[in-house]
Design an enzyme around this catalytic site. Structure first.
Site, PDB file in Angstrom:
ATOM      1  N   SER A  99       0.605  -1.583  -0.293  1.00 53.91           N
ATOM      2  CA  SER A  99      -0.325   0.038  -0.123  1.00 53.91           C
ATOM      3  C   SER A  99       1.337   1.108   0.375  1.00 53.91           C
ATOM      4  CB  SER A  99      -0.579  -0.062   0.858  1.00 53.91           C
ATOM      5  OG  SER A  99      -1.658  -1.389   1.204  1.00 53.91           O
ATOM      6  N   LYS A 174      -7.507   2.073  -2.836  1.00 53.99           N
ATOM      7  CA  LYS A 174      -6.785   1.292  -1.835  1.00 53.99           C
ATOM      8  C   LYS A 174      -6.863   2.488  -0.384  1.00 53.99           C
ATOM      9  CE  LYS A 174      -4.884  -1.134   2.355  1.00 53.99           C
ATOM     10  NZ  LYS A 174      -4.149  -1.811   2.158  1.00 53.99           N
ATOM     11  N   LYS A 242       0.623   5.686   7.921  1.00 51.51           N
ATOM     12  CA  LYS A 242       1.010   6.100   6.936  1.00 51.51           C
ATOM     13  C   LYS A 242       0.042   6.223   5.862  1.00 51.51           C
ATOM     14  CE  LYS A 242       2.241   2.226   5.076  1.00 51.51           C
ATOM     15  NZ  LYS A 242       1.563   1.455   3.507  1.00 51.51           N
TER      16      LYS A 242
END
Length: 296
Positions: A99, A174, A242
């Site tokens: 990701s 995502k 993140k």
């Protein structure tokens, strides 16, 4: 000898280890590399082949799959003389399931094309349980022909597998997924604290809520975490921090306002600053408890 493509797997963490093992169970020849010896030992015990370097892992592979924490790690394993692009054969398919930022995926696809290597960005949702059970949702960016070639492999890893658009599109979807998950966990955490302070039977309350419109995959997967205060990481706060940075930055670039997402991003950041970055993202409950006066 199997007629299935030979697979190199780079990154054998919480997600990567069970995913690579599911490919071995499906009959694929998997050669893996990661930095932790115990993860390599686990791969070997599952029937995989251990490589001593990225170059060794990818040199004969038809398909290279990467699953590492963030954009800097993807760049580190992909570029340079010891990286994937310099050592994979021309015609290989690189599937990055990390990701990362959409732009990192776009740049990687462009650089790989110059080497004759095809690329898909294919991040996943479903957490450790989804990886173990091979029921992940996989959102893919790239060319249709490459997606079609990769689909049998992806079907050994997940249940919902969708081509979302050109390179970077999987990462964009995502990012949206992580926004929804974080906000959902935060809402669940607030409900838990409210219910407990009201003296309600928490287990009964969560059961009935999960059977109605308030129900969600997040509540199903994380209910026991809330009840037992078990925050063993399936997906760490550090990683969700993140991801919230990715989605807030990407949203700013396209002019999309994320007012609730921005608040939750700050709550995730505050939890990390208080030393809880290694816990599961359901530990957002701890942040709500602190705000509500609990001593943790």
């Amino acid at each position: 000898m199997s007629n299935l493509p030979k697979i190199a797997w780079i990154g054998l963490g919480i997600m990567g280890s069970p995913m690579s093992e599911n490919l071995i169970k499906a009959g694929y020849d998997v050669t893996g590399f990661t930095l932790e010896q115990d993860k390599l030992d686990r791969l070997a015990a599952a029937g995989g082949t251990v490589a001593g370097s990225i170059a060794e892992a990818v040199k004969d592979a038809d398909v290279v799959i990467t699953m590492v924490p963030a954009s800097p790690q993807v760049e580190a394993i992909s570029y340079g003389p010891d990286g994937i692009l310099e050592n994979a054969r021309s015609g290989a398919l690189l599937i990055d399931m990390s990701s990362i930022t959409p732009q990192t995926s776009v740049d990687l696809a462009k650089a790989a094309k110059d080497k004759g290597i095809r690329v898909l960005d294919a991040p996943v949702s479903g957490g450790e349980a989804g990886a173990i059970e091979a029921v992940l949702s996989i959102m893919v960016g790239g060319e249709q022909a490459d997606f079609d070639a990769a689909k049998p492999i992806l079907e050994a890893l997940g249940k919902t597998i969708v081509l979302c658009g050109p390179h970077g599109s999987g990462q964009t979807v995502k990012a949206a997924n992580q926004l929804i998950v974080a906000v959902n966990i935060q809402a669940c955490a607030e409900a838990v604290v409210f219910l407990e302070k009201s003296g309600v039977d928490l287990k009964a309350a969560l059961d009935v809520l999960n059977g109605g419109l308030a129900g969600s995959t997040v509540l199903t997967r994380k209910k026991d975490n809330f009840l037992q205060r078990d925050f063993k990481p399936g997906f760490r706060i550090d990683l969700h921090h993140k991801d919230m940075g990715i989605v807030t930055d990407a949203a700013r670039n396209v002019g999309a306002a994320l007012p609730v997402g921005a608040v939750v991003a700050q709550l995730v950041a505050s939890l990390r600053a208080q030393g809880d970055g290694g816990l599961d993202h359901s530990a957002l409950l701890r942040a709500v408890e602190r705000l509500s006066g609990a001593q943790i």
